[in-house]
Design an enzyme around this catalytic site. Structure first.
Site, PDB file in Angstrom:
ATOM      1  N   LYS A  79       0.836  -1.205   0.000  1.00 44.40           N
ATOM      2  CA  LYS A  79       0.000   0.000   0.000  1.00 44.40           C
ATOM      3  C   LYS A  79       0.866   1.248   0.000  1.00 44.40           C
ATOM      4  CE  LYS A  79      -3.468   2.436   2.771  1.00 44.40           C
ATOM      5  NZ  LYS A  79      -4.145   2.976   1.578  1.00 44.40           N
TER       6      LYS A  79
ATOM      7  N   ASP B  11      -1.971   0.060  -4.574  1.00 37.89           N
ATOM      8  CA  ASP B  11      -2.635  -0.853  -3.654  1.00 37.89           C
ATOM      9  C   ASP B  11      -3.070  -2.133  -4.349  1.00 37.89           C
ATOM     10  OD1 ASP B  11      -2.283   1.271  -2.055  1.00 37.89           O
ATOM     11  OD2 ASP B  11      -4.389   1.588  -1.550  1.00 37.89           O
TER      12      ASP B  11
ATOM     13  N   LYS C   6       7.708   1.131   1.498  1.00 37.63           N
ATOM     14  CA  LYS C   6       8.410   0.327   0.489  1.00 37.63           C
ATOM     15  C   LYS C   6       9.765   0.929   0.133  1.00 37.63           C
ATOM     16  CE  LYS C   6       5.137   0.629  -2.531  1.00 37.63           C
ATOM     17  NZ  LYS C   6       4.246   1.431  -1.652  1.00 37.63           N
TER      18      LYS C   6
ATOM     19  N   LYS D 247       6.451   9.611  -7.322  1.00 41.12           N
ATOM     20  CA  LYS D 247       7.122  10.523  -6.385  1.00 41.12           C
ATOM     21  C   LYS D 247       8.626  10.520  -6.607  1.00 41.12           C
ATOM     22  CE  LYS D 247       5.756   8.889  -2.414  1.00 41.12           C
ATOM     23  NZ  LYS D 247       5.090   7.642  -2.873  1.00 41.12           N
TER      24      LYS D 247
END
Length: 265
Positions: free
Chosen positions: A12, A128, A17, A43
């Protein structure tokens, strides 16, 4: 004897991560392994703690600018020689990040040998669910095993189960579940039961520790900035487990009723 690893880390959004991927990369580099990390998140922050807080140009940004891609402008050397690549994403409100990953991965294969030459390649993948675009590393046969990262909270577990569904459909082996702790009640028990419930096993429990955020704010991995900390050893053990993994399974997702029962306090 280590064998070359091509892994994707799924979980998620916001579950940690990138932090986990970068620390595993740094730990393996400390052992003299050649490592490449490919950030697939718009990002573009997967490699930032391996580059002393520096952001690098993304493949998608360079393509939008009409720059001819070559290894020198998409692959950057970070901590202990870790090769860093950021895929990037579309402009806000325009295009699909997943589709961007497919395009960027295709281009990467043409301009660099880092993917095939490294002992470990980590794809830090957002989302997700494992949608078509975010499954690109798998569909392009660049990944041969996956890890799911979760905490013991309901939404990350729910997302992890969706990811298991995607991996099952893609017939991608799952090598384990990593817990990035949020200090949830019964967290170890929940993660252990979830991993078992989908046919896998937990491979690491990363405790919640302020050191991780402190190092990230300064632009470094824990392995580099706080190598003697207890949590650095956790990342080292995870890196060893990944490099030594011998068993993977096609996950079998849990049904919703069982999933809800699992996280009841």
């Amino acid at each position: 004897m280590y064998r070359a690893r091509r892994i994707a880390i799924y979980g998620k959004g916001g579950i940690g991560k990138s932090s986990t991927a970068s620390n595993v990369a740094a730990a393996c580099a400390d052992e003299g392994r050649s490592v490449t990390i490919i950030g697939c998140d718009p990002k573009s922050d997967s490699s930032i703690t391996l580059l002393s807080g520096r952001r690098i140009p993304t493949v998608m940004d360079l393509m939008r600018q009409g720059v001819e891609l070559c290894e020198e402008n998409v692959v950057y050397e970070g901590y202990k020689g870790v090769k860093c690549v950021e895929v990037g994403g579309p402009e806000p409100g325009v295009g699909c990040a997943g589709r961007g990953i497919i395009i960027a991965v295709n281009m990467l294969q043409k301009v660099t040998s880092a993917i095939k030459d490294s002992d470990l390649v980590i794809y830090d993948v957002p989302g997700d669910i494992v949608c078509g675009g975010f499954a690109a590393p798998i569909q392009k046969n660049l990944v041969n095993e996956a890890y799911i990262l979760s905490s013991g909270e309901y939404m990350p577990i729910y997302a992890a189960n969706n990811i298991a569904k995607g991996l099952q459909k893609l017939k991608m082996p799952l090598s384990g579940v990593i817990c990035n702790s949020r200090n949830v009640t019964r967290e170890k028990e929940i993660i252990t039961e979830f991993a078992s419930g989908i046919g896998s096993e937990p491979v690491a429990f990363i405790p919640k520790d302020d050191i991780v955020q402190e190092c990230e704010r300064e632009g470094f991995s824990v392995i580099e900035r706080a190598p003697d900390s207890a949590i650095a050893d956790v990342y080292r053990k995870l890196a060893t487990a990944i490099m030594n993994c011998e068993e993977s399974v096609i996950p079998v997702p849990m049904d919703d009723a069982r999933l809800r029962e699992l996280i009841k306090v």
